[in-house]
Design a protein around this motif. Structure first.
Motif, PDB file in Angstrom:
ATOM      1  N   VAL A   1     -24.742 -67.088 -75.507  1.00  0.00           N
ATOM      2  CA  VAL A   1     -25.460 -66.317 -74.103  1.00  0.00           C
ATOM      3  C   VAL A   1     -25.701 -64.730 -74.442  1.00  0.00           C
ATOM      4  N   PRO A   2     -24.586 -63.999 -74.984  1.00  0.00           N
ATOM      5  CA  PRO A   2     -24.994 -62.645 -75.215  1.00  0.00           C
ATOM      6  C   PRO A   2     -25.899 -62.481 -76.425  1.00  0.00           C
ATOM      7  N   GLY A   3     -25.938 -63.232 -77.252  1.00  0.00           N
ATOM      8  CA  GLY A   3     -27.104 -63.147 -78.289  1.00  0.00           C
ATOM      9  C   GLY A   3     -28.549 -63.516 -77.738  1.00  0.00           C
ATOM     10  N   ALA A   4     -28.532 -64.393 -76.757  1.00  0.00           N
ATOM     11  CA  ALA A   4     -29.788 -64.787 -76.275  1.00  0.00           C
ATOM     12  C   ALA A   4     -30.328 -63.677 -75.291  1.00  0.00           C
ATOM     13  N   ILE A   5     -29.293 -63.259 -74.918  1.00  0.00           N
ATOM     14  CA  ILE A   5     -29.806 -61.862 -73.529  1.00  0.00           C
ATOM     15  C   ILE A   5     -30.404 -60.692 -74.524  1.00  0.00           C
ATOM     16  N   ILE A   6     -29.691 -60.329 -75.603  1.00  0.00           N
ATOM     17  CA  ILE A   6     -30.349 -59.427 -76.468  1.00  0.00           C
ATOM     18  C   ILE A   6     -31.529 -59.733 -77.070  1.00  0.00           C
ATOM     19  N   VAL A   7     -31.874 -60.995 -77.678  1.00  0.00           N
ATOM     20  CA  VAL A   7     -33.183 -61.358 -77.928  1.00  0.00           C
ATOM     21  C   VAL A   7     -34.188 -61.234 -76.941  1.00  0.00           C
ATOM     22  N   LEU A   8     -33.858 -61.691 -75.769  1.00  0.00           N
ATOM     23  CA  LEU A   8     -34.952 -61.856 -74.766  1.00  0.00           C
ATOM     24  C   LEU A   8     -35.312 -60.547 -74.245  1.00  0.00           C
ATOM     25  N   ALA A   9     -34.266 -59.547 -74.274  1.00  0.00           N
ATOM     26  CA  ALA A   9     -34.470 -58.239 -73.884  1.00  0.00           C
ATOM     27  C   ALA A   9     -35.515 -57.472 -75.040  1.00  0.00           C
ATOM     28  N   THR A  10     -35.306 -57.874 -76.236  1.00  0.00           N
ATOM     29  CA  THR A  10     -36.276 -57.493 -77.325  1.00  0.00           C
ATOM     30  C   THR A  10     -37.696 -57.855 -77.015  1.00  0.00           C
ATOM     31  N   LEU A  11     -37.651 -59.036 -76.706  1.00  0.00           N
ATOM     32  CA  LEU A  11     -39.038 -59.959 -76.453  1.00  0.00           C
ATOM     33  C   LEU A  11     -39.561 -59.183 -75.123  1.00  0.00           C
TER      34      LEU A  11
ATOM     35  N   PHE B   1     -40.380 -55.011 -78.598  1.00  0.00           N
ATOM     36  CA  PHE B   1     -39.770 -54.312 -79.960  1.00  0.00           C
ATOM     37  C   PHE B   1     -40.353 -54.921 -81.127  1.00  0.00           C
ATOM     38  N   ALA B   2     -40.766 -54.025 -82.166  1.00  0.00           N
ATOM     39  CA  ALA B   2     -41.097 -54.606 -83.381  1.00  0.00           C
ATOM     40  C   ALA B   2     -39.949 -55.494 -84.041  1.00  0.00           C
ATOM     41  N   GLY B   3     -40.503 -56.506 -84.576  1.00  0.00           N
ATOM     42  CA  GLY B   3     -39.435 -57.471 -85.465  1.00  0.00           C
ATOM     43  C   GLY B   3     -38.909 -58.384 -84.287  1.00  0.00           C
ATOM     44  N   SER B   4     -39.299 -58.621 -83.044  1.00  0.00           N
ATOM     45  CA  SER B   4     -38.633 -59.449 -82.255  1.00  0.00           C
ATOM     46  C   SER B   4     -38.583 -60.931 -82.502  1.00  0.00           C
ATOM     47  N   LEU B   5     -39.495 -61.334 -83.249  1.00  0.00           N
ATOM     48  CA  LEU B   5     -39.586 -62.562 -83.487  1.00  0.00           C
ATOM     49  C   LEU B   5     -38.691 -62.783 -84.767  1.00  0.00           C
ATOM     50  N   VAL B   6     -38.545 -61.969 -85.729  1.00  0.00           N
ATOM     51  CA  VAL B   6     -37.701 -61.915 -86.962  1.00  0.00           C
ATOM     52  C   VAL B   6     -36.293 -62.146 -86.268  1.00  0.00           C
ATOM     53  N   LEU B   7     -35.972 -61.087 -85.208  1.00  0.00           N
ATOM     54  CA  LEU B   7     -34.638 -61.085 -84.606  1.00  0.00           C
ATOM     55  C   LEU B   7     -34.356 -62.650 -84.176  1.00  0.00           C
ATOM     56  N   LEU B   8     -35.412 -63.466 -83.456  1.00  0.00           N
ATOM     57  CA  LEU B   8     -35.274 -64.629 -82.729  1.00  0.00           C
ATOM     58  C   LEU B   8     -35.000 -65.710 -83.783  1.00  0.00           C
ATOM     59  N   GLY B   9     -35.495 -65.471 -85.061  1.00  0.00           N
ATOM     60  CA  GLY B   9     -35.351 -66.500 -86.124  1.00  0.00           C
ATOM     61  C   GLY B   9     -34.034 -66.208 -86.547  1.00  0.00           C
ATOM     62  N   LEU B  10     -33.515 -64.949 -86.979  1.00  0.00           N
ATOM     63  CA  LEU B  10     -32.045 -64.832 -87.381  1.00  0.00           C
ATOM     64  C   LEU B  10     -31.069 -65.195 -86.303  1.00  0.00           C
ATOM     65  N   PHE B  11     -31.409 -64.915 -85.348  1.00  0.00           N
ATOM     66  CA  PHE B  11     -30.300 -65.527 -84.138  1.00  0.00           C
ATOM     67  C   PHE B  11     -30.366 -67.200 -84.064  1.00  0.00           C
TER      68      PHE B  11
END
Length: 321
Positions: free
Chosen positions: A272-282, A286-296
């Protein structure tokens, strides 16, 4: 004076009775559950064929995930519940399993038809009371999801218990404890986690409404969901297999279900907290959001391994055979 035989076994080291093998009845009931659900799908397709103005491709895209998830839920629940009943009642099997399977399939179909007819009136009442927009629609969808689970418990599990209980006098008592392989337990554990995940996903899709459901079931989104579910199942299976002894004494289905719930709660709580951070970046681009989504996504898969071992250690505590 004669000397004692040094090779004679000590009384305290007498051999214990051999453990019995896994019975075939749970697997047979699982096949019956799958057949009943396939009959339901076939009847739905026949009903659709009576209408000329339906978009069959769109309906199939929306219903395919639900059908697959419910098929898995039905077969696993029948397998799991039968195993628990046999173990708790100390039974090894039934002399005429074909009669039991026929009774179970007919009982499921009759109860399902009766409940479907009765719930159609309940659905119309909920629709009139809550409406189809805003908070009323969300409340109606949540209640209908709960009603669906209760209906499944009645038509699939209650009928199974009744059939097993009515034919119990003819059952064979077990003369030894059950021996279960780690592969069987790990498979049940992994499928149990997948079922929990699919049911929660079905609730989320239902609450977000039909448009989002259509988008999620369309094209690459459906393929991505199937791939992620497969990876989820593989990681949990091998993690559970590595944590269990090769042969386990007893199935202990209740404790295994508790281990599934603990593992999923740990995994979902970390997601849940990780998904909130990823959705906020999307959202903010922010640059690299898709990379962050893959790492998550990779991190969440990796966390399944320690969470699975923790869940089994806290709830199951397998005893080696």
């Amino acid at each position: 004076m004669s000397q004692a035989n040094p090779f004679e076994p000590l009384p305290t080291m007498a051999t214990t009775p051999g453990l019995r093998e896994w019975p075939a009845l749970p697997r047979q009931f699982a096949w019956v559950a799958a057949l009943v659900w396939l009959i339901g799908i076939a009847s739905t397709l026949v009903t659709w064929s009576l209408y000329d103005d339906l978009d069959y491709a769109d309906l199939l895209r929306q219903m395919a995930p639900f059908w697959l998830g419910h098929l898995l839920l039905s077969t696993l629940a029948a397998y799991w519940a039968t195993s628990i009943y046999l173990e708790r009642q100390g039974l090894a099997g039934y002399p005429q399993p074909a009669l039991l399977m026929l009774a179970y399939g007919l009982a499921w179909l009759v109860v399902s038809w009766a409940l479907g007819y009765a719930l159609s009136f309940l659905y119309m009442w909920l629709y009139e009371k809550t409406g189809s927009y805003g908070a009323g629609r969300v409340l109606s969808d949540a209640l209908w999801w709960l009603v669906g689970l209760v209906r499944f418990a009645v038509e699939a599990l209650l009928t199974l218990w009744l059939v097993l209980h009515l034919f119990r006098r003819k059952a064979r008592p077990a003369e030894a404890a059950l021996r279960v392989s780690a592969t069987t337990l790990a498979r049940c554990f992994a499928l149990g986690l997948v079922v929990i995940s699919l049911q929660l996903n079905a609730l989320v899709v239902r609450l977000f409404g039909g448009m989002l459901a259509s988008e999620l079931a369309d094209g690459w989104s459906l393929l991505s969901a199937l791939v992620s579910t497969g990876l989820f199942m593989l990681v949990t299976f091998f993690a559970a297999r590595s944590a269990l002894p090769v042969q386990v004494r007893g199935f202990n289905g209740g404790r295994l279900a508790l281990a599934c719930l603990i593992t999923f709660a740990l995994w979902f709580g970390s997601a849940v907290p990780g998904a909130i951070i990823v959705l906020a970046t999307l959202w903010f681009g922010f640059a690299g959001s898709l990379v962050l989504l893959g790492l998550f996504a990779v991190l969440q898969l990796a966390l399944l391994w320690p969470f699975t071992r923790l869940g089994l250690r806290w709830a199951y505590r397998a005893q080696a055979a």
